[in-house]
Write a protein that holds these residues in place. Structure first.
Motif, short mmCIF file in Angstrom:
data_model
loop_
_atom_site.label_atom_id
_atom_site.label_comp_id
_atom_site.label_asym_id
_atom_site.label_seq_id
_atom_site.Cartn_x
_atom_site.Cartn_y
_atom_site.Cartn_z
N ILE A 85 36.11 -37.90 15.06
CA ILE A 85 35.31 -38.28 15.93
C ILE A 85 36.49 -39.62 16.77
O ILE A 85 37.67 -39.80 16.46
CB ILE A 85 35.06 -40.06 15.04
N VAL A 86 36.28 -39.38 18.47
CA VAL A 86 37.31 -39.86 19.67
C VAL A 86 36.70 -40.60 19.85
O VAL A 86 35.37 -40.52 20.65
CB VAL A 86 37.33 -38.64 20.26
N ASP A 87 37.17 -42.20 20.27
CA ASP A 87 36.51 -42.70 20.55
C ASP A 87 37.57 -43.88 21.07
O ASP A 87 38.42 -44.00 20.04
CB ASP A 87 35.10 -43.51 19.80
N ASP A 88 38.09 -44.76 22.22
CA ASP A 88 39.08 -45.47 22.19
C ASP A 88 38.27 -47.15 22.01
O ASP A 88 39.45 -47.85 22.32
CB ASP A 88 39.86 -45.94 23.95
N ASP A 89 37.50 -47.21 21.18
CA ASP A 89 36.34 -48.94 21.25
C ASP A 89 37.16 -49.21 19.91
O ASP A 89 36.71 -47.63 18.80
CB ASP A 89 35.77 -49.18 21.43
N LYS A 90 38.33 -49.53 19.39
CA LYS A 90 39.12 -48.81 17.35
C LYS A 90 37.69 -49.63 16.78
O LYS A 90 37.83 -48.67 15.35
CB LYS A 90 40.29 -49.79 17.80
N PRO A 91 37.56 -51.27 16.71
CA PRO A 91 36.16 -51.54 15.74
C PRO A 91 35.40 -50.45 15.54
O PRO A 91 35.10 -50.55 14.24
CB PRO A 91 35.72 -53.34 16.22
N PHE A 92 34.92 -50.01 16.18
CA PHE A 92 33.52 -49.19 16.90
C PHE A 92 33.77 -48.13 16.05
O PHE A 92 33.80 -47.29 15.14
CB PHE A 92 33.06 -48.81 18.16
N LEU A 93 34.68 -47.26 16.56
CA LEU A 93 35.35 -45.96 15.11
C LEU A 93 35.37 -46.05 14.03
O LEU A 93 35.33 -45.59 13.03
CB LEU A 93 36.86 -45.31 16.40
N GLN A 94 36.75 -47.64 13.90
CA GLN A 94 36.52 -47.11 12.37
C GLN A 94 35.27 -47.68 11.65
O GLN A 94 35.24 -46.99 10.37
CB GLN A 94 37.66 -49.27 12.04
N ARG A 95 33.95 -48.59 12.20
CA ARG A 95 33.40 -48.62 11.50
C ARG A 95 32.05 -47.00 11.62
O ARG A 95 31.38 -46.98 10.41
CB ARG A 95 32.25 -49.39 12.37
N ILE A 96 32.11 -46.27 12.45
CA ILE A 96 32.08 -45.19 12.27
C ILE A 96 32.14 -44.28 10.99
O ILE A 96 31.63 -43.54 10.87
CB ILE A 96 31.16 -44.57 13.88
N ALA A 97 33.57 -43.77 11.12
CA ALA A 97 34.43 -43.43 10.39
C ALA A 97 33.96 -43.88 8.91
O ALA A 97 33.73 -42.56 7.95
CB ALA A 97 35.76 -43.07 11.16
N ARG A 98 33.83 -44.70 7.98
CA ARG A 98 33.94 -45.52 7.10
C ARG A 98 32.31 -45.04 7.19
O ARG A 98 31.83 -44.24 6.01
CB ARG A 98 34.04 -46.27 7.25
#
Length: 185
Positions: free
Chosen positions: A18-31
């Motif tokens: 997952i490549v995204d610079d929106d860190k909260p979104f990145l962490q939420r989608i990763a989980r």
């Protein structure tokens, strides 16, 4: 963190970048994707994403279109050359037809507008070629059609603002302001 592979995949876990610079979104989608059976790696820049694709090309990828250091389509293109059987989805807050077509030509299997949830992403990553998206509920507005046309010409001009402005008979600064805004509804 390794999770059991989804049903029907054998013993190999499904790898997802997952490549995204929106860190909260990145962490939420990763989980959320880990809970759906994926072995997830994350990157918050194009450079980091391309390095991870070079080191170990994943089976699946979810890539934001616009990041601080470049265009996510570069990651999609590299992934397609390193692992032709990969399945990649492009996410963007700046959705338009021209970039969707470009993304598909470079190897993306789908193109989703933000905000997208994990179920939308999972559906896009795992849908079969015969599955079709439902038709839109609302047709595009005149402002949206204009914006789409500008984006298409911009892509045809290989993202050259001056050439696009010349072809559209528009002042370059006006075009830059339009390109910097989100798409109208």
């Amino acid at each position: 963190m390794m999770i059991d592979a989804p049903v029907g995949t054998g013993a190999d876990p499904k790898t997802l970048l997952i490549v995204d610079d929106d860190k909260p979104f990145l962490q939420r989608i990763a989980r959320a994707m880990e809970s759906r059976g994926f072995l997830v790696e994350t990157a918050d820049s194009i450079a980091d994403g391309m390095a991870k694709v070079d080191a170990n090309p994943p089976q699946y990828a979810v890539v934001d279109m616009r990041l601080g250091d470049g265009n996510g389509l570069d990651v999609i293109e590299l992934l397609r050359t390193r692992r032709p059987d990969s399945r990649a989805v492009v996410l963007t807050g700046y959705g338009n037809i021209a970039t969707a077509v470009t993304a598909v030509k470079l190897g993306a299997i789908d193109y989703l507008s933000k905000p997208s949830d994990a179920d939308d992403i999972l559906r896009a990553l795992t849908q079969g070629p015969a599955d079709k998206a439902p038709p839109p509920d609302n047709p595009m507005s005149a402002d949206r059609v204009r914006w789409e046309h500008i984006q298409r010409v911009y892509e045809l001009c290989e993202r050259n603002v001056s050439e696009t402005a010349r072809r559209l008979n528009m002042h370059r600064r006006t075009l830059q302001r339009i390109l910097a805004k989100r798409a109208p509804r």
